[in-house]
Structure formats: C-alpha cells, structure tokens
Design an enzyme around this catalytic site. Structure first.
Site, mmCIF file in Angstrom:
data_model
loop_
_atom_site.group_PDB
_atom_site.id
_atom_site.type_symbol
_atom_site.label_atom_id
_atom_site.label_comp_id
_atom_site.label_asym_id
_atom_site.label_seq_id
_atom_site.Cartn_x
_atom_site.Cartn_y
_atom_site.Cartn_z
ATOM 1 N N GLU A 1 -7.388 -10.919 2.420
ATOM 2 C CA GLU A 1 -6.490 -10.363 3.432
ATOM 3 C C GLU A 1 -6.423 -11.306 4.644
ATOM 4 O OE1 GLU A 1 -6.948 -6.361 5.686
ATOM 5 O OE2 GLU A 1 -5.631 -5.893 3.997
ATOM 6 N N LYS B 1 3.939 -0.426 2.688
ATOM 7 C CA LYS B 1 3.897 0.807 3.471
ATOM 8 C C LYS B 1 5.315 1.272 3.814
ATOM 9 C CE LYS B 1 -0.603 -0.100 5.687
ATOM 10 N NZ LYS B 1 -1.304 -0.361 6.970
ATOM 11 N N GLY C 1 -9.746 -4.980 11.036
ATOM 12 C CA GLY C 1 -10.347 -3.958 10.177
ATOM 13 C C GLY C 1 -11.392 -4.530 9.241
ATOM 14 N N ARG C 2 -11.075 -5.703 8.625
ATOM 15 C CA ARG C 2 -12.006 -6.277 7.665
ATOM 16 C C ARG C 2 -13.220 -6.916 8.328
ATOM 17 N NH1 ARG C 2 -7.033 -8.316 7.824
ATOM 18 N NH2 ARG C 2 -6.699 -10.492 8.481
ATOM 19 N N HIS D 1 -22.294 -10.344 -19.573
ATOM 20 C CA HIS D 1 -21.997 -9.588 -20.811
ATOM 21 C C HIS D 1 -20.574 -9.071 -20.809
ATOM 22 C CE1 HIS D 1 -26.277 -9.646 -21.885
ATOM 23 N NE2 HIS D 1 -26.470 -9.569 -20.581
ATOM 24 N N GLU E 1 -3.242 7.189 3.368
ATOM 25 C CA GLU E 1 -4.305 7.603 2.439
ATOM 26 C C GLU E 1 -5.405 8.357 3.178
ATOM 27 O OE1 GLU E 1 -3.051 4.588 2.871
ATOM 28 O OE2 GLU E 1 -2.814 3.486 0.985
ATOM 29 N N LYS F 1 -8.686 2.597 12.111
ATOM 30 C CA LYS F 1 -8.388 1.839 13.328
ATOM 31 C C LYS F 1 -7.084 2.341 13.939
ATOM 32 C CE LYS F 1 -7.571 -2.813 15.143
ATOM 33 N NZ LYS F 1 -7.556 -4.277 14.872
HETATM 34 O O1 F6P Z 1 -4.819 -2.989 4.169
HETATM 35 C C1 F6P Z 1 -4.184 -2.900 5.387
HETATM 36 C C2 F6P Z 1 -5.118 -2.309 6.415
HETATM 37 O O2 F6P Z 1 -4.482 -2.282 7.654
HETATM 38 C C3 F6P Z 1 -6.450 -3.071 6.515
HETATM 39 O O3 F6P Z 1 -6.346 -4.254 7.248
HETATM 40 C C4 F6P Z 1 -7.309 -2.011 7.146
HETATM 41 O O4 F6P Z 1 -8.687 -2.315 7.048
HETATM 42 C C5 F6P Z 1 -6.898 -0.785 6.325
HETATM 43 O O5 F6P Z 1 -5.500 -0.967 6.081
HETATM 44 C C6 F6P Z 1 -7.167 0.546 6.979
HETATM 45 O O6 F6P Z 1 -6.513 0.579 8.219
HETATM 46 P P1 F6P Z 1 -6.988 1.712 9.272
HETATM 47 O O7 F6P Z 1 -8.429 1.418 9.610
HETATM 48 O O8 F6P Z 1 -6.077 1.556 10.435
HETATM 49 O O9 F6P Z 1 -6.863 3.057 8.612
#
Ligand code: F6P
Length: 540
Positions: free
Chosen positions: A366, A529, A280-281, A397, A225, A219
């Site tokens: 979240e 972050k 995002g979620r 289990h 990452e 987003k």
């Molecule tokens: O975990 C923090 C967050 O901003 C989430 O809300 C989001 O889904 C994820 O990191 C990835 O963010 P992006 O889609 O901006 O890479």
C-alpha cells in the site's frame, strides 16, 4: 528547521544506477560459487543491531555490487530524506502531511536528546499514550467495569487494514504474554475485520455482553466494513438488554476523527485519538495499539514502543554499510530492479509470526505500489514488489516446490528467532531445533541448488542404474541461485518485535526514497470505494 525534503530525481538518472546496470548485465557467479569463494564476497555479509541480525551472505551480490548499491543510497540522499521525515517535514506530498509515526514511539533514546519532531508533537503523543496505558490498567485492575458492575473478560476490536493488521499481528506474536498465559492480563482480545456476518458472529456468540468491551478502530471512522460490524456489535449489546446509556461503558472509539465517533454517542472518556500524520499502515504505535496493550499489558506495550525506538536510533545513526533498513532496502532494489524479480517472499518460521506477512503486505504494497513519482512523472524504474508468503515451515509443504524447481526467481526474506521461550513443553528445545534447522536448510538449498553432476552422483548412490539416473537427473536437479536473507531475532519479546516492525517500516521508506515515490498516500484504494457507493446507489 532547514528545508531538507525535495522530491529526488529519478534513480535511473543517478551514476550508481548506471553502474548497477552494467554490473547486472555482466552477471555474477552462481551463489554456490560465491558462497564457496569468500574472496568474491563483500565483507561483511551480515549486519546487526537492536537484537536483530541480518545474514545476507546468500544474496546474489559481490563487493562491487554492494559498493554500487551503497553509492545509490548516498546519491539518492537517503540521509537527508530520512531526517526530513524525522523532523516532521511534509514528505506526504499529495496529502500535504508530515509522516511522523516515528514520534509515536516516545522520546528518542535514553540520551533524552530533543525530539526532532519538536516538543508540541512530543507532548500530544505522550499524553495520549499515557491515556491508553491508564485505560488498559484500569480495565485489567477491575477499576473500569461494565455497566452492570462486572469486570471485563473480553475485548472485541473492530477495524480493518491498518486498524486491524498491526495490533492483531502483534497480539499473536506476543501470545505468550496474552490471556490465558500465566500472569497475563485476564482479558481475551478478539479481532474482527471482515464484514462477512460469520466473522463477527463467530466471535460474539461465545461472549457475555455485560463483560465485553467493543473497540471501534478507524482512522476516518467512515470505513464501510468497520461501520457495518460496529452497528452489528451495538445491536448485540442492545439485544443483551443494555440501554443506549448502558452501552456507553462497553464502547471505545479509536480514531483521528473524534467528531464522528462522538456523533455515534461515544464520549471523549472512551475515545482515543491520533493524528493525520500517522498513516493507517504505520499506526500500531498509536492509540490504535490499545487492543494490543489490553492483550499484553501496558508495560509490554511500552516495551514494544521502545523496541521501535531502538531501531529508529539505529536507522539514524548506523553507517550505511551496517544499516539494517538500508541494507534490506538496497538488496530488495538489486533483486527487483536489476535481477528482474517482481515478487518478494517473506517467510517467517515462528508460528507466532504467522500474521507478520499479511501485516507487511499492507505496509509495503500500500506504500510502494505506485507508478508515478512525487513530481507526477511516470516512474522509469519498477517500484514495489509483490510481497507474499507466510509461515515458512508450512510453505515448505505448499509452494516451496516452485521456488526450487519453478521458472520464477523469487528472493526470500527468512525470519527466525534464536531463543526458545515456550514454557511447560518438555520437548520445546527439540521443536525449536527442527524449526531452525529447516530454515537454515532451505536458505542453503535455494542458494546452492544441486547441479546435474551432483544429482547423478546422488542417484547412483541411491542405487539407480546409469540409464535410470540419466533419465531422472533433469527432474531431480535444482537450479539454485535463489537470493535470500535470514533475519534473526535473538528473542521474541515486545522490544524485538517493535524493532522488527520499525525495520520493515524504514526499509519501505528507503526504497520509496530511492524510487522517488510517495509511500504515504493510498489513492489507489479510492476507486473501489467510490465504485461501491455508486453501485449501492444504483441498486438502492
Ligand atoms: O485500505 C485503505 C485504508 O484506508 C487503509 O489505508 C486503512 O488502514 C484502512 O483502509 C482502514 O481505514 P480506517 O482506519 O480509516 O478505517
């Protein structure tokens, strides 16, 4: 548009909250008794809609508790807060944004009634959805090919959190529609989220770069990452001999920040966007669903969206006592705030729903892992539970021992599917019987338990002497009284999965609306972050 949204008062100030406190202090009969005496139970103890059925007969409630919970929903103005969301009002107060993932499902219902979020949003949503579906069909038909003219065989989605969990969960849940299922699209879709090198290497090592489409899903298009994995994937394309220009045909960006993806050299034709009013979620419905569409096909993706839409219509129209999201939210509040249960187990039985719990963990924790209300005042009531679990049949289990004989009282949401759709396996019906038999047995055992008298009788029947039986009874008895619900899908189809996802979204919304918290920001992820950046600078 009337201004519907105003931050609700603390729920602890509501008359229904006081009533629920009194009822909790008075206590209720053991679930074994509640289940044996129907007169003690609210009527009905199940609700259905959109192909989903909620059996809440094993929740530790009676008619008085349910009435008070429903009164709480009314006093918290759930109806008004819900319509504020659907009409695009600013309910994400700290980011001053609307919350309109519901608009992504497309036009509301077959009635064609005007979209509450307005025509402008509707048009933007429809146009991007049509782009996603057209792109999907072009890849599947071979109309869109790699730089060397080869058709695509593989898609690698690089994203994390909401840019991974939703599409990955849905692609696995609909695995019977994905490659190499008969008649499925001829592309395999892979998901990489972890920047640990092995995660990307283990996917790329078996692929032909000239037949691979790399989707960078983010987003913000800044997530470290994802950018780490994206850079490595581009290097992999280059090392396969693709020039920068040739790489263009193998790169797709999905983002709400297209200027950033453009700066990375990904052109508008290969860029799909969504908007800041999509959390995002809550974004699986948006262009971030492209990998899901590529996995199952555009028609199935549209069916998924339509399923979500049926749950929206149910949420907006079903009376509170028959409203699935409201009932699940209220039962969760009774267990969390009045029975004092800090965690919620989500136990899915179909193996294809293995990733549903991790998906809901982000959605729920979240969203509702908050300690201050919209107003900035501290919450006076506990908020989001710790959501945990996974596939229930494996959990039996692994950790179900703690549920049965531990000291924690852990409410359980069981999720099962009533129909069996596994093709070509001669004994599939027997497999299905075993899975759902275990689901039902666990729900009963957790609710009813087995008291000392019944345990002694069972041990004697097993041939133990009186001394042996007396000695073993404390170890072999079960407290029971563990509240649980069973949510049945009549089938595991795109539409039912869409309804299931939307159900949980609206449950989370309803709990936040009662607690008076903002479910749609996530400032809590920022400190980690910034710490990482600061440490990076220090260590150079
Ligand atoms: O975990 C923090 C967050 O901003 C989430 O809300 C989001 O889904 C994820 O990191 C990835 O963010 P992006 O889609 O901006 O890479």
């Amino acid at each position: 548009m009337p201004h519907l949204f105003s931050p609700p008062p603390s729920p602890t100030s509501l008359p229904a909250w006081s009533r629920l406190t009194v009822l909790a202090q008075a206590g209720l009969p053991h679930l074994a008794q509640l289940l044996s005496e129907p007169a003690l139970r609210p009527a009905p103890v199940s609700a259905e809609g959109t192909g989903l059925t909620l059996d809440f007969s094993r929740q530790a409630i009676d008619g008085s508790v349910l009435d008070a919970l429903l009164a709480l929903a009314t006093q918290a103005n759930i109806d008004g807060q819900r319509e504020a969301m659907f009409s695009g009002q600013v309910i994400n107060t700290t980011e001053q944004r609307a919350v309109l993932h519901v608009a992504l499902r497309g036009t509301p219902g077959a009635t064609g009634d005007a979209a509450p979020w307005g025509g402008a949003v509707q048009q933007r949503v429809q146009a991007e959805l049509d782009r996603v579906c057209a792109f999907t069909q072009a890849v599947h038909s071979g109309q869109l090919r790699g730089s060397g003219g080869d058709t695509f065989t593989d898609v690698v989605n690089i994203g994390i959190g909401g840019s991974d969990l939703g599409p990955r969960m849905a692609a696995e849940a609909l695995a019977h529609l994905t490659h190499p299922s008969p008649g499925a699209p001829a592309v395999r879709v892979h998901f990489v989220s972890n920047p640990d090198a092995w995660a990307l290497h283990s996917v790329l090592r078996g692929l032909d770069a000239r037949r691979t489409l790399v989707v960078i899903a983010s987003k913000t298009f800044t997530t470290q990452e994802t950018m780490t994995n994206a850079a490595s994937a581009r290097r992999w394309l280059a090392d396969a001999g693709l020039s920068d220009a040739e790489q263009g045909a193998h790169l797709v960006a999905i983002t709400a920040a297209p200027t950033k993806s453009q700066a990375m050299g990904i052109g508008p034709q290969q860029t799909f966007t969504f908007w800041d009013w999509v959390g995002g979620r809550y974004s699986v419905w948006s262009a971030l669903g492209l990998p899901l569409a590529l996995a199952v096909g555009a028609p199935a993706f549209r069916q998924f969206l339509a399923g979500g839409q049926t749950m929206d219509a149910h949420f907006r129209s079903a009376p509170l006592p028959a409203n699935l999201p409201v009932l699940m939210a209220l039962l969760g509040i009774w267990n969390r705030n009045f029975l004092g249960c800090p965690t919620q187990l989500l136990s899915t039985y179909p193996s294809r729903l293995a990733r549903f719990t991790p998906f809901v963990q982000q959605m729920d924790m979240e969203s509702n892992g908050k300690r201050v209300r919209h107003t900035g005042e501290p919450c006076l009531a506990e908020t989001g539970p710790i959501v945990w679990g996974g596939t229930g049949i494996d959990g039996q289990h692994a950790y179900f021992q703690l549920l049965h004989q531990g000291i924690h009282r852990v409410p359980v949401d069981f999720v099962g599917v009533l129909s069996e759709d596994t093709p070509d396996l001669p004994l599939a019906t027997e497999h299905h019987r075993v899975v759902n038999l275990n689901l039902r047995a666990q729900a009963e055992a957790l609710a009813r338990g087995r008291d000392t008298a019944a345990t002694l009788a069972a041990l004697r029947a097993d041939g133990l002497s009186e001394d042996e039986a007396q000695a073993m009874a404390p170890h072999r008895s079960f407290a029971g009284n563990v509240p649980n619900s069973i949510l049945w899908l009549d089938a595991l189809t795109p539409a039912r999965l869409g309804a299931l996802v939307a159900l949980y979204e609206h449950k989370v919304f309803t709990q936040a609306a009662i607690w008076g918290i903002n479910a749609y920001d996530q400032w809590g992820v920022e400190l980690g972050k910034t710490m990482a950046k600061a440490m990076e600078t220090q260590t150079g």
